[in-house]
Design a protein around this motif. Structure first.
Motif, PDB file in Angstrom:
ATOM      1  N   GLN A 102       0.845  -1.194   0.000  1.00  0.00           N
ATOM      2  CA  GLN A 102       0.000   0.000   0.000  1.00  0.00           C
ATOM      3  C   GLN A 102       0.885   1.252   0.000  1.00  0.00           C
ATOM      4  N   GLY A 103       1.204   1.768   1.170  1.00  0.00           N
ATOM      5  CA  GLY A 103       1.988   3.003   1.240  1.00  0.00           C
ATOM      6  C   GLY A 103       3.481   2.755   1.204  1.00  0.00           C
ATOM      7  N   ILE A 104       4.216   3.711   0.615  1.00  0.00           N
ATOM      8  CA  ILE A 104       5.677   3.660   0.592  1.00  0.00           C
ATOM      9  C   ILE A 104       6.218   5.026   0.995  1.00  0.00           C
ATOM     10  N   GLU A 105       7.439   5.035   1.545  1.00  0.00           N
ATOM     11  CA  GLU A 105       8.069   6.293   1.957  1.00  0.00           C
ATOM     12  C   GLU A 105       9.580   6.096   2.065  1.00  0.00           C
ATOM     13  N   PHE A 106      10.323   7.185   1.814  1.00  0.00           N
ATOM     14  CA  PHE A 106      11.780   7.188   1.958  1.00  0.00           C
ATOM     15  C   PHE A 106      12.171   7.800   3.303  1.00  0.00           C
ATOM     16  N   ASN A 107      13.401   7.503   3.734  1.00  0.00           N
ATOM     17  CA  ASN A 107      13.963   8.272   4.834  1.00  0.00           C
ATOM     18  C   ASN A 107      14.525   9.583   4.282  1.00  0.00           C
ATOM     19  N   GLU A 108      15.186  10.359   5.129  1.00  0.00           N
ATOM     20  CA  GLU A 108      15.562  11.725   4.760  1.00  0.00           C
ATOM     21  C   GLU A 108      16.498  11.781   3.555  1.00  0.00           C
ATOM     22  N   PHE A 163       6.786   9.910   7.676  1.00  0.00           N
ATOM     23  CA  PHE A 163       7.679  10.348   8.752  1.00  0.00           C
ATOM     24  C   PHE A 163       7.664  11.866   8.828  1.00  0.00           C
ATOM     25  N   ASN A 164       8.055  12.406   9.989  1.00  0.00           N
ATOM     26  CA  ASN A 164       8.312  13.845  10.034  1.00  0.00           C
ATOM     27  C   ASN A 164       9.685  14.113   9.433  1.00  0.00           C
ATOM     28  N   ASN A 165      10.123  15.353   9.437  1.00  0.00           N
ATOM     29  CA  ASN A 165      11.319  15.718   8.672  1.00  0.00           C
ATOM     30  C   ASN A 165      12.618  15.162   9.221  1.00  0.00           C
ATOM     31  N   ILE A 182      -2.295   7.177  13.269  1.00  0.00           N
ATOM     32  CA  ILE A 182      -1.605   6.862  14.522  1.00  0.00           C
ATOM     33  C   ILE A 182      -0.190   7.427  14.461  1.00  0.00           C
ATOM     34  N   GLU A 183       0.158   8.197  15.463  1.00  0.00           N
ATOM     35  CA  GLU A 183       1.457   8.858  15.565  1.00  0.00           C
ATOM     36  C   GLU A 183       2.339   8.094  16.555  1.00  0.00           C
ATOM     37  N   TYR A 184       3.534   7.724  16.105  1.00  0.00           N
ATOM     38  CA  TYR A 184       4.505   7.036  16.950  1.00  0.00           C
ATOM     39  C   TYR A 184       5.736   7.924  17.124  1.00  0.00           C
ATOM     40  N   ASN A 185       6.311   7.900  18.312  1.00  0.00           N
ATOM     41  CA  ASN A 185       7.597   8.553  18.557  1.00  0.00           C
ATOM     42  C   ASN A 185       8.711   7.527  18.387  1.00  0.00           C
ATOM     43  N   LEU A 186       9.767   7.897  17.662  1.00  0.00           N
ATOM     44  CA  LEU A 186      10.884   6.993  17.413  1.00  0.00           C
ATOM     45  C   LEU A 186      12.109   7.497  18.177  1.00  0.00           C
ATOM     46  N   SER A 187      12.587   6.690  19.123  1.00  0.00           N
ATOM     47  CA  SER A 187      13.765   7.098  19.884  1.00  0.00           C
ATOM     48  C   SER A 187      15.013   7.093  19.012  1.00  0.00           C
ATOM     49  N   THR A 188      15.026   6.238  17.987  1.00  0.00           N
ATOM     50  CA  THR A 188      16.085   6.254  16.970  1.00  0.00           C
ATOM     51  C   THR A 188      15.442   6.661  15.651  1.00  0.00           C
ATOM     52  N   PRO A 189      15.886   7.765  15.048  1.00  0.00           N
ATOM     53  CA  PRO A 189      15.239   8.246  13.825  1.00  0.00           C
ATOM     54  C   PRO A 189      15.157   7.174  12.743  1.00  0.00           C
ATOM     55  N   TYR A 190      13.984   7.084  12.145  1.00  0.00           N
ATOM     56  CA  TYR A 190      13.698   6.179  11.025  1.00  0.00           C
ATOM     57  C   TYR A 190      13.855   4.698  11.384  1.00  0.00           C
ATOM     58  N   THR A 408      17.233  24.203   5.430  1.00  0.00           N
ATOM     59  CA  THR A 408      17.143  23.404   6.642  1.00  0.00           C
ATOM     60  C   THR A 408      16.093  22.341   6.380  1.00  0.00           C
ATOM     61  N   ALA A 409      15.859  21.521   7.388  1.00  0.00           N
ATOM     62  CA  ALA A 409      14.891  20.437   7.191  1.00  0.00           C
ATOM     63  C   ALA A 409      13.496  20.965   6.904  1.00  0.00           C
ATOM     64  N   THR A 410      13.196  22.184   7.381  1.00  0.00           N
ATOM     65  CA  THR A 410      11.839  22.710   7.236  1.00  0.00           C
ATOM     66  C   THR A 410      11.770  23.994   6.423  1.00  0.00           C
ATOM     67  N   SER A 411      12.907  24.536   5.998  1.00  0.00           N
ATOM     68  CA  SER A 411      12.914  25.834   5.341  1.00  0.00           C
ATOM     69  C   SER A 411      13.489  25.726   3.936  1.00  0.00           C
ATOM     70  N   LYS A 412      12.849  26.426   2.999  1.00  0.00           N
ATOM     71  CA  LYS A 412      13.327  26.424   1.622  1.00  0.00           C
ATOM     72  C   LYS A 412      14.539  27.350   1.488  1.00  0.00           C
ATOM     73  N   PRO A 413      15.402  27.112   0.491  1.00  0.00           N
ATOM     74  CA  PRO A 413      16.532  28.014   0.259  1.00  0.00           C
ATOM     75  C   PRO A 413      16.050  29.380  -0.211  1.00  0.00           C
ATOM     76  N   LYS A 414      16.885  30.379   0.021  1.00  0.00           N
ATOM     77  CA  LYS A 414      16.511  31.748  -0.292  1.00  0.00           C
ATOM     78  C   LYS A 414      17.681  32.453  -0.988  1.00  0.00           C
ATOM     79  N   GLU A 415      17.405  33.141  -2.089  1.00  0.00           N
ATOM     80  CA  GLU A 415      18.395  33.969  -2.758  1.00  0.00           C
ATOM     81  C   GLU A 415      18.332  35.364  -2.160  1.00  0.00           C
ATOM     82  N   VAL A 416      19.488  35.907  -1.764  1.00  0.00           N
ATOM     83  CA  VAL A 416      19.543  37.173  -1.035  1.00  0.00           C
ATOM     84  C   VAL A 416      20.393  38.174  -1.811  1.00  0.00           C
ATOM     85  N   LYS A 417      19.880  39.405  -1.963  1.00  0.00           N
ATOM     86  CA  LYS A 417      20.631  40.510  -2.547  1.00  0.00           C
ATOM     87  C   LYS A 417      20.540  41.692  -1.591  1.00  0.00           C
TER      88      LYS A 417
END
Length: 720
Positions: A102-108, A163-165, A182-190, A408-417
């Motif tokens: 059914q569902g599939i997902e990658f790690n980071e 998974f979260n980020n 159902i939300e699970y907490n993972l003591s070891t990521p992924y 960052t894990a949650t923020s998009k890159p930004k071009e700055v002038k």
């Protein structure tokens, strides 16, 4: 009743009409995806149950429910399903491991892929090459049945995994009869076997049925669920808001697509759900119930804003993160300008003329132009016989910077002038002590990459007070205290949709050895800065396209950094020309803590808290420059600085400067400035004092388009 009563009644009804009209106008409409194209999987994938892409969009991954495989195909055009090459198929066979996926997902980083099925099985595969199913190997089975593990009520069917980020949370979808996420907490990521139960979110309101696929937006503040069926029926996508990212206990239902899938089932039964990397495209798979057939399809939709289903919202994490970066850059540019002045003063200790004019910006505003001439002429009229400790020296500095901040894990890159101009004045109190003040005006823009069109135009005005004095017998201490006024305009595809003001207080200290080493006068340095910034509340009104109004609360945060390194300079004379080669190298540790920002969207009235992470903890700053003084008093200067993040987000800023100038004794000045980072603009400026009147001529042109983009101006003034 008298006439006054009727006048008041009419006025009241008129006001009520305006208020009612405004409320009706402000109400957000449901945002619906726009169909773009479909691609037939008939004879290729038997019942496609989920869909994913690699980050670049050059590979598509589909779980094959009927053939018990996970399939990989190449795309010749990123995220364009019409370019799927079915002959490039690579698959993982799941029979006997996790059949009927059914569902599939990658790690980071794409080094693992996870798959779940109806029976409660989960399989994990390690990929030697990220996002490439070739040579995949299955991990050891942890023996867990996810239909019963850690839940009080058994899961009837596992339909998707997310998974979260950072991989510290895992989410499973329960379908048919007892719909839950159902939300699970993972003591070891992924690592699913490290799970503990976090939150069991009941989807009874609204009463969803036959849930199939789950997706989050990039910061976990929106959750999307698609429903399915074994027969013909109208099916929807349900949207939830999470006031805290990836925390189901804060989830609130906000709406669903109205009859997004036709009731006849002629477009197939919906199964998988996925987004492009930037959230501007939606992908959805359908299948032919009961057998392989023509309704095995993948669909592509365009979205009017990132993750824009039911509601559109600004990418608040990237947006507020850019505002925090703006505040940090204001500190950096002011600190850089003042501390460069300290270095210049020390290189020129003992000289009577401590004026340094480094302006390289086109000035077409008469007030600013007048101010510049007044500063220059005021020094020119000083009695040069006076002791230097009794007079003020004046200086100016211009800067322009290009850069990229993110990701960052949650923020998009930004071009700055960014570009700025700085005027300063300082006085030598004794042989080892200076005091001074400087004003800097800065202007810049930030383009949030892959945000769908969000930009930030910002301005800053900063007053700097500075001093330099001996700290001990071997070290000088440079100190800076400054206050800034900040202004931000938020734009969506060129239209201003929000305005925000801010105030800032910061201090910086630089320790520098009095003694250098070697022919290049290598001198150890250490720098620390600390700032507090307060941004006002503001409203992002959105546009008719986004149908979104976000109210952002006030935001107060701290910034800081510590740096250590060295400066160097070397004086040589070549054929009568005095050359100064100078520069610096520093390691910079960003001590800015993560900060929380709050906003509320009017469509659901849910207060959302986002955590803004720093872009790079470890950074390197390098600067190198060359200054030449010719016998005829013509000066030439070139300077380059690189500020590079050492973490994996590729954040950096580049500054470059060219200048040619001439200061003559008879109170006239000539300057030629070339700026390759601003449309190749070249500027000629000539100032002359005749009998108390100041004449100034200015000509600017684009060297790549000479004559078609030029400006000229003449000023005359006298100080009475």
């Amino acid at each position: 009743m008298n006439i006054c009563f009727y006048k008041r009644l009419i006025f009241f009804l008129f006001v009520l009409f305006l208020l009612t009209t405004q409320i009706t106008y402000s109400k957000a409409e449901t945002v619906t995806p726009t169909f773009k194209q479909s691609f037939s999987l008939n004879g290729v994938v038997h019942s496609p149950s989920d869909v994913l892409f690699n980050p670049e969009g050059t590979k598509i991954f589909i779980s094959d429910f009927g053939q018990h495989t996970i399939d990989q195909y190449n795309l010749s055009a990123a995220f364009d399903i019409s370019s799927i090459d079915t002959s490039s198929r690579v698959d993982i066979a799941l029979a006997g491991i996790c059949g009927s996926p059914q569902g599939i997902e990658f790690n980071e980083d794409g080094s693992k892929i996870y798959v779940v099925n109806n029976g409660g099985s989960m399989a994990v595969f390690t990929l030697p090459t990220p996002y490439d199913l070739s040579n995949a190997s299955v991990d050891a089975d942890d023996g867990i049945s996810w239909k019963t593990y850690l839940v009080s009520t058994n899961i009837s069917n596992n339909r998707d995994i997310e998974f979260n980020n950072d991989g510290t949370k895992m989410f499973l979808v329960a379908a048919y009869g007892d719909e839950r996420v159902i939300e699970y907490n993972l003591s070891t990521p992924y690592l699913p076997s490290s799970a503990t139960l976090g939150y069991d979110y009941d989807l009874a309101d609204p009463n969803t049925t036959y849930l199939q696929s789950l997706e989050f937006d990039d910061d976990g503040t929106r959750m999307y669920l698609i429903e399915s069926s074994t027969g013909a029926a109208a099916r929807k996508i349900y949207v939830y808001k999470l006031s805290t990212g990836f925390d189901l206990s804060t989830a609130t239902f906000v709406g669903s697509t109205a009859n997004f899938f036709d009731a006849s089932g002629s477009n197939g039964t919906p199964l998988g759900l996925g987004f492009s990397e930037d959230g501007m495209k939606l992908y959805q798979t359908t299948y032919t119930a009961g057998s392989a057939g023509a309704l095995d399809m993948v669909y592509e939709y365009d979205l009017s804003c990132p993750y824009g289903i039911v509601i559109c919202e600004t990418d608040t994490v990237s947006n507020i993160g850019a505002q925090v970066d703006f505040a940090k850059n204001v500190i950096h540019h002011n600190k850089k300008g003042v501390f460069k002045r300290f270095d210049w003063l020390r290189r020129n200790e003992g000289k009577d003329n401590l004026n340094s004019q480094n302006i390289r910006l086109n000035i077409h505003n008469p007030i600013l132009a007048s101010l510049t001439v007044q500063l220059n002429n005021k020094f020119a009229k000083k009695d040069k016989s006076k002791n230097n400790s009794q007079t003020w020296s004046y200086w100016s500095h211009g800067d322009i910077t290009l850069g990229r901040v993110g990701d960052t894990a949650t923020s998009k890159p930004k071009e700055v002038k960014t570009k700025g101009i700085m005027f300063g004045a300082d006085k030598k109190i004794d042989e080892n002590k200076f005091i001074g003040a400087a004003i800097r005006f800065g202007k810049g823009d930030v383009d949030l990459i892959s945000s769908g069109g969000t930009e930030l135009d910002n301005e800053s005005l900063t007053l700097n007070l500075y001093t330099s004095k001996p700290f001990d017998e071997k070290t000088n201490l440079d100190s800076l205290l400054a206050v800034s006024y900040l202004k931000i305009d938020q734009l969506w595809k060129g239209t201003i949709v929000g305005e925000r003001n801010g105030k800032q207080l910061f201090a910086a200290f630089k320790f520098k050895s009095k003694e250098g080493y070697g022919n290049y006068n290598i001198t150890p340095t250490g720098t620390i800065d600390f700032g507090i910034t307060h941004f006002s509340t503001y409203t992002d009104f959105g546009t008719s396209t986004t149908n979104s109004v976000d109210v952002h609360g006030s935001h107060t945060f701290e910034t800081g950094s510590v740096a250590t390194g060295f400066t160097f300079d070397n004086f040589i004379s070549v054929n009568g020309v005095s050359l100064t080669r100078s520069g610096s190298f520093e390691y910079v540790a960003d001590l800015t803590p993560d900060t929380d920002s709050n906003y509320r969207n009017h469509s659901d009235n849910v207060m959302v808290t986002n955590s803004i992470e720093k872009n790079s903890i470890h950074n390197f700053k390098g600067n190198i420059g060359l200054e030449a003084l010719f016998q005829n008093n013509i000066t030439f200067e070139v300077n380059y600085e690189r500020f590079q993040g050492l973490d994996e987000n590729n954040s950096h800023h580049d500054s470059i400067f060219f200048k040619i100038g001439h200061i003559r004794e008879e109170e006239s000045q000539f300057a030629l400035t070339y700026d390759p980072l601003k449309n190749n603009t070249a500027e000629v400026n000539y100032t002359k004092n005749l009998n108390g009147y100041d004449f100034s001529f200015n000509l600017a042109d684009d060297l790549t388009n000479i004559g078609n983009s030029s400006e000229a101006s003449i000023y005359m003034h006298r100080i009475f």
